[in-house]
Write an enzyme that holds these catalytic residues in place. Structure first.
Site: not given
Lengths: 204, 204
Positions: A36, A43, A110
């Protein structure tokens, strides 16, 4: 690459099967690959899930920029090939944790489908669960917890995902969590409920 | 290198302390860094300890050439700088497992004192235990399970530790296990007895 460089290697048959580990631990190993935008809550969500799972006796661990970028991947920067190698190595470490029987959560932007698909391809079916931490750009930029969006808009950070570099949304993630409209507890409950429903948290 | 390449990073305060993990798991995380000649029994010993610990509810895992060389380190060969990077990465992964609360056993020849000392230096005091798997060259060469010593003597394998490349014995390992004169069960009991005596296997 298609072949490892090192020769004189054979796969060692460990004394413990995955099934034996699962029975001993009372739960399966699995990778929850969170993806995201910056500020979407990857996190925060992953650490909340880690804590809730650990408290109920599940061996859980978060891999994120804080414990990977300063250590394993400290030789890598943010150039495209370095980003790809970063994700590759994180994928391999997640695979080791999963093989060990842990619930491992990775919290990296990512942004590229190809990188995520490459990680998925290294793992046995069912070991890799893609979790789209789906807060929209407007929400993330309004929050701007670390002030990074402001810097990115000012051109001070090059190739910033969502601003000056693409974010390729997952097309078919195992789970999509709407962190834009609900709080971290609700999101964490969704993740854990999914794991329970799919049988990852029992040895049966 | 002294500084990581990546900027815009801060250490995130995870929601779980090491102490909270230890209480939840009922044991501490620790790295058992096995070092010894090819054929000294590192892999056999580490897998035996892993199984015995897992059976008693300790989360344990072996990192060795089999699960690391084909994956995380498949881009590395056996040149000196590649060997050093291999050990560095294994050290970083061991550190992550230790931080997660696992008993992680690494089974690599790791012939150089400097490489082992570098790994030790990355970890908090007490997290890294050097275990000398001390079967002599004569024993290892006589066993020659994989036929590698024969090939090395014939010059077919360059830079083979103990034959054509040095093995630097640990000067002050936390534990030295004489796998040359006792069987794997006796050696595994020694390792586990050490962990028990030092308090690693309890949360207290």
């Amino acid at each position: 690459m298609s072949q490892p460089k090192a020769s004189n290697l054979t796969f060692h048959i460990g004394e413990l099967s995955r099934e034996a580990r699962t029975r001993a631990h009372g739960h399966r190993g699995v990778t929850l690959w969170l993806t995201g935008l910056s500020g979407s809550g990857k996190s925060t969500l992953s650490h909340r899930v880690e804590r809730l799972l650990t408290e109920r006796g599940v061996f859980a661990y978060v891999l994120d920029g804080d414990n990977v970028r300063h250590g394993l991947n400290r030789d890598l920067g943010f150039a495209p090939e370095d980003r790809t190698e970063n994700i590759r190595r994180v994928g391999q470490v997640a695979k080791l944790f999963t093989d060990a029987g842990a619930v491992v959560l990775t919290a990296f932007i990512s942004p590229y489908r190809e990188d995520r698909a490459s990680v998925r391809a290294t793992m046995p079916e069912g070991d890799f669960l893609e979790v789209h931490v789906a807060a929209g750009l407007d929400v993330c930029e309004t929050r701007d917890v670390k002030g990074l969006y402001k810097k990115a808009r000012a051109g001070e950070i090059p190739d910033f995902t969502g601003i000056s570099a693409p974010y390729e949304e997952p097309e078919a993630p195992e789970l999509r969590v709407d962190t834009g409209s609900q709080d971290v507890d609700a999101s964490a409950r969704e993740v854990i409920a999914y794991l329970e429903a799919q049988g990852y948290l029992s040895a049966g």
